[in-house]
Design a protein around this motif. Structure first.
Motif, PDB file in Angstrom:
ATOM      1  N   GLU A 153       0.812  -1.221   0.000  1.00 31.36           N
ATOM      2  CA  GLU A 153       0.000   0.000   0.000  1.00 31.36           C
ATOM      3  C   GLU A 153       0.843   1.268   0.000  1.00 31.36           C
ATOM      4  O   GLU A 153       0.313   2.362  -0.118  1.00 31.36           O
ATOM      5  N   GLN A 154       2.167   1.142   0.145  1.00 36.37           N
ATOM      6  CA  GLN A 154       3.042   2.297   0.273  1.00 36.37           C
ATOM      7  C   GLN A 154       3.911   2.466  -0.961  1.00 36.37           C
ATOM      8  O   GLN A 154       4.356   1.493  -1.562  1.00 36.37           O
ATOM      9  N   ALA A 155       4.184   3.706  -1.320  1.00 40.73           N
ATOM     10  CA  ALA A 155       5.065   3.978  -2.453  1.00 40.73           C
ATOM     11  C   ALA A 155       6.524   3.852  -2.048  1.00 40.73           C
ATOM     12  O   ALA A 155       7.363   3.407  -2.829  1.00 40.73           O
ATOM     13  N   LEU A 156       6.838   4.224  -0.807  1.00 43.69           N
ATOM     14  CA  LEU A 156       8.216   4.208  -0.330  1.00 43.69           C
ATOM     15  C   LEU A 156       8.218   3.930   1.171  1.00 43.69           C
ATOM     16  O   LEU A 156       7.508   4.593   1.923  1.00 43.69           O
ATOM     17  N   VAL A 157       9.002   2.952   1.585  1.00 42.87           N
ATOM     18  CA  VAL A 157       9.143   2.632   3.006  1.00 42.87           C
ATOM     19  C   VAL A 157      10.629   2.527   3.306  1.00 42.87           C
ATOM     20  O   VAL A 157      11.358   1.814   2.614  1.00 42.87           O
ATOM     21  N   VAL A 158      11.083   3.262   4.326  1.00 44.25           N
ATOM     22  CA  VAL A 158      12.474   3.206   4.760  1.00 44.25           C
ATOM     23  C   VAL A 158      12.469   2.775   6.223  1.00 44.25           C
ATOM     24  O   VAL A 158      11.855   3.427   7.063  1.00 44.25           O
ATOM     25  N   LEU A 159      13.133   1.668   6.498  1.00 44.58           N
ATOM     26  CA  LEU A 159      13.253   1.168   7.861  1.00 44.58           C
ATOM     27  C   LEU A 159      14.703   1.345   8.288  1.00 44.58           C
ATOM     28  O   LEU A 159      15.613   0.827   7.639  1.00 44.58           O
ATOM     29  N   VAL A 160      14.923   2.077   9.374  1.00 40.86           N
ATOM     30  CA  VAL A 160      16.276   2.357   9.846  1.00 40.86           C
ATOM     31  C   VAL A 160      16.434   1.790  11.252  1.00 40.86           C
ATOM     32  O   VAL A 160      15.634   2.095  12.141  1.00 40.86           O
ATOM     33  N   GLU A 161      17.460   0.985  11.436  1.00 39.85           N
ATOM     34  CA  GLU A 161      17.764   0.411  12.743  1.00 39.85           C
ATOM     35  C   GLU A 161      18.603   1.400  13.539  1.00 39.85           C
ATOM     36  O   GLU A 161      19.195   2.320  12.986  1.00 39.85           O
ATOM     37  N   ARG A 162      18.671   1.197  14.862  1.00 42.78           N
ATOM     38  CA  ARG A 162      19.459   2.083  15.726  1.00 42.78           C
ATOM     39  C   ARG A 162      20.937   2.078  15.368  1.00 42.78           C
ATOM     40  O   ARG A 162      21.651   3.037  15.616  1.00 42.78           O
ATOM     41  N   GLY A 193      22.109   2.185  12.411  1.00 42.24           N
ATOM     42  CA  GLY A 193      22.291   2.876  11.144  1.00 42.24           C
ATOM     43  C   GLY A 193      22.027   2.027   9.915  1.00 42.24           C
ATOM     44  O   GLY A 193      21.980   2.546   8.803  1.00 42.24           O
ATOM     45  N   SER A 194      21.858   0.731  10.097  1.00 43.06           N
ATOM     46  CA  SER A 194      21.522  -0.101   8.944  1.00 43.06           C
ATOM     47  C   SER A 194      20.096   0.222   8.502  1.00 43.06           C
ATOM     48  O   SER A 194      19.283   0.690   9.293  1.00 43.06           O
ATOM     49  N   TYR A 195      19.807  -0.012   7.244  1.00 45.08           N
ATOM     50  CA  TYR A 195      18.490   0.354   6.736  1.00 45.08           C
ATOM     51  C   TYR A 195      18.036  -0.604   5.631  1.00 45.08           C
ATOM     52  O   TYR A 195      18.824  -1.353   5.072  1.00 45.08           O
ATOM     53  N   GLU A 196      16.754  -0.501   5.365  1.00 49.52           N
ATOM     54  CA  GLU A 196      16.138  -1.249   4.280  1.00 49.52           C
ATOM     55  C   GLU A 196      15.179  -0.297   3.575  1.00 49.52           C
ATOM     56  O   GLU A 196      14.428   0.432   4.222  1.00 49.52           O
ATOM     57  N   VAL A 197      15.238  -0.272   2.260  1.00 47.43           N
ATOM     58  CA  VAL A 197      14.369   0.598   1.473  1.00 47.43           C
ATOM     59  C   VAL A 197      13.498  -0.272   0.589  1.00 47.43           C
ATOM     60  O   VAL A 197      13.992  -1.152  -0.106  1.00 47.43           O
ATOM     61  N   GLN A 198      12.206  -0.018   0.619  1.00 48.16           N
ATOM     62  CA  GLN A 198      11.245  -0.686  -0.255  1.00 48.16           C
ATOM     63  C   GLN A 198      10.540   0.407  -1.057  1.00 48.16           C
ATOM     64  O   GLN A 198       9.955   1.314  -0.471  1.00 48.16           O
ATOM     65  N   ASN A 199      10.631   0.355  -2.363  1.00 52.41           N
ATOM     66  CA  ASN A 199       9.941   1.339  -3.199  1.00 52.41           C
ATOM     67  C   ASN A 199       9.289   0.662  -4.398  1.00 52.41           C
ATOM     68  O   ASN A 199       9.644   0.926  -5.545  1.00 52.41           O
ATOM     69  N   PRO A 200       8.298  -0.194  -4.127  1.00 53.23           N
ATOM     70  CA  PRO A 200       7.693  -0.951  -5.223  1.00 53.23           C
ATOM     71  C   PRO A 200       6.922  -0.100  -6.231  1.00 53.23           C
ATOM     72  O   PRO A 200       6.763  -0.503  -7.371  1.00 53.23           O
ATOM     73  N   ALA A 201       6.483   1.094  -5.830  1.00 52.56           N
ATOM     74  CA  ALA A 201       5.675   1.908  -6.734  1.00 52.56           C
ATOM     75  C   ALA A 201       6.440   3.092  -7.316  1.00 52.56           C
ATOM     76  O   ALA A 201       5.853   3.934  -7.976  1.00 52.56           O
ATOM     77  N   LEU A 202       7.762   3.159  -7.058  1.00 49.02           N
ATOM     78  CA  LEU A 202       8.558   4.282  -7.550  1.00 49.02           C
ATOM     79  C   LEU A 202       9.824   3.783  -8.230  1.00 49.02           C
ATOM     80  O   LEU A 202      10.393   2.772  -7.818  1.00 49.02           O
ATOM     81  N   CYS A 203      10.294   4.521  -9.203  1.00 48.81           N
ATOM     82  CA  CYS A 203      11.598   4.176  -9.770  1.00 48.81           C
ATOM     83  C   CYS A 203      12.668   4.639  -8.781  1.00 48.81           C
ATOM     84  O   CYS A 203      12.434   5.541  -7.964  1.00 48.81           O
ATOM     85  N   ASN A 204      13.827   4.019  -8.836  1.00 50.97           N
ATOM     86  CA  ASN A 204      14.895   4.332  -7.891  1.00 50.97           C
ATOM     87  C   ASN A 204      15.318   5.800  -7.955  1.00 50.97           C
ATOM     88  O   ASN A 204      15.602   6.416  -6.936  1.00 50.97           O
ATOM     89  N   ARG A 205      15.367   6.359  -9.143  1.00 53.93           N
ATOM     90  CA  ARG A 205      15.806   7.750  -9.295  1.00 53.93           C
ATOM     91  C   ARG A 205      14.822   8.704  -8.620  1.00 53.93           C
ATOM     92  O   ARG A 205      15.219   9.643  -7.935  1.00 53.93           O
ATOM     93  N   PHE A 206      13.512   8.475  -8.793  1.00 53.59           N
ATOM     94  CA  PHE A 206      12.519   9.325  -8.139  1.00 53.59           C
ATOM     95  C   PHE A 206      12.567   9.147  -6.627  1.00 53.59           C
ATOM     96  O   PHE A 206      12.482  10.120  -5.876  1.00 53.59           O
ATOM     97  N   ALA A 207      12.721   7.909  -6.165  1.00 51.60           N
ATOM     98  CA  ALA A 207      12.830   7.655  -4.725  1.00 51.60           C
ATOM     99  C   ALA A 207      14.049   8.369  -4.137  1.00 51.60           C
ATOM    100  O   ALA A 207      13.973   8.970  -3.065  1.00 51.60           O
TER     101      ALA A 207
END
Length: 153
Positions: free
Chosen positions: A12-21, A23-37
């Motif tokens: 349901e989300q265009a962009l989701v960024v999960l950041v751990e304490r 500093g590691s992170y995970e990016v999910q952008n299923p509805a956006l191109c990488n450049r726009f994200a």
């Protein structure tokens, strides 16, 4: 202690960024191109830089984040004051360093007045002297509040 977890449906989300304490992170952008994200994230970074307060911050280091618990009651009548150290411990067990100035959401500075109200809550005075309120009222009306490190007011 209870934790609040919000479940995010990635579909349901265009962009989701999960950041751990750490500093590691995970990016999910299923509805956006990488450049726009990437452009969107740069814009967010610029906004966060512009909104940073004029004093250094060290989130997660040292002091308890009292300012991150604006809805939590202080239970003032069960609090204790160490007048020598200017440290007040509220009824929930969280310590408040009253030797430091505190800033509210409008960047107004507050200092401990040196006394407690009838409930046992520290009385705070705004830097301009226009307002005198107990700590719980300052949090409720102008919060969240955060300590100003370095003592600059």
């Amino acid at each position: 202690m209870t934790s609040n977890f919000r479940f995010v449906d990635l579909d349901e989300q265009a962009l989701v960024v999960l950041v751990e304490r750490d500093g590691s992170y995970e990016v999910q952008n299923p509805a956006l191109c990488n450049r726009f994200a990437a452009a969107l994230l740069r814009g967010i970074a610029d906004r966060l830089d512009a909104e940073h307060p004029p004093y250094p911050c060290t989130p997660g280091i040292g002091a308890e984040p009292q300012h991150e618990r604006p809805a939590e009651p202080l239970i003032s009548h069960a609090g204790t004051l160490d007048r020598e150290r200017k440290m007040w411990t509220d009824g929930t067990g969280h310590a408040w360093d009253l030797s430091l100035p505190w800033t509210d959401a409008a960047d107004r500075s507050w200092r401990w007045h040196g006394s407690l109200d009838r409930q046992g809550t520290p009385i705070m005075r705004s830097a301009d002297g226009a307002e005198v309120q107990s700590l719980d009222v300052v949090r409720a009306l102008w919060g969240p509040i955060a300590p100003l490190s370095g003592g600059a007011a």
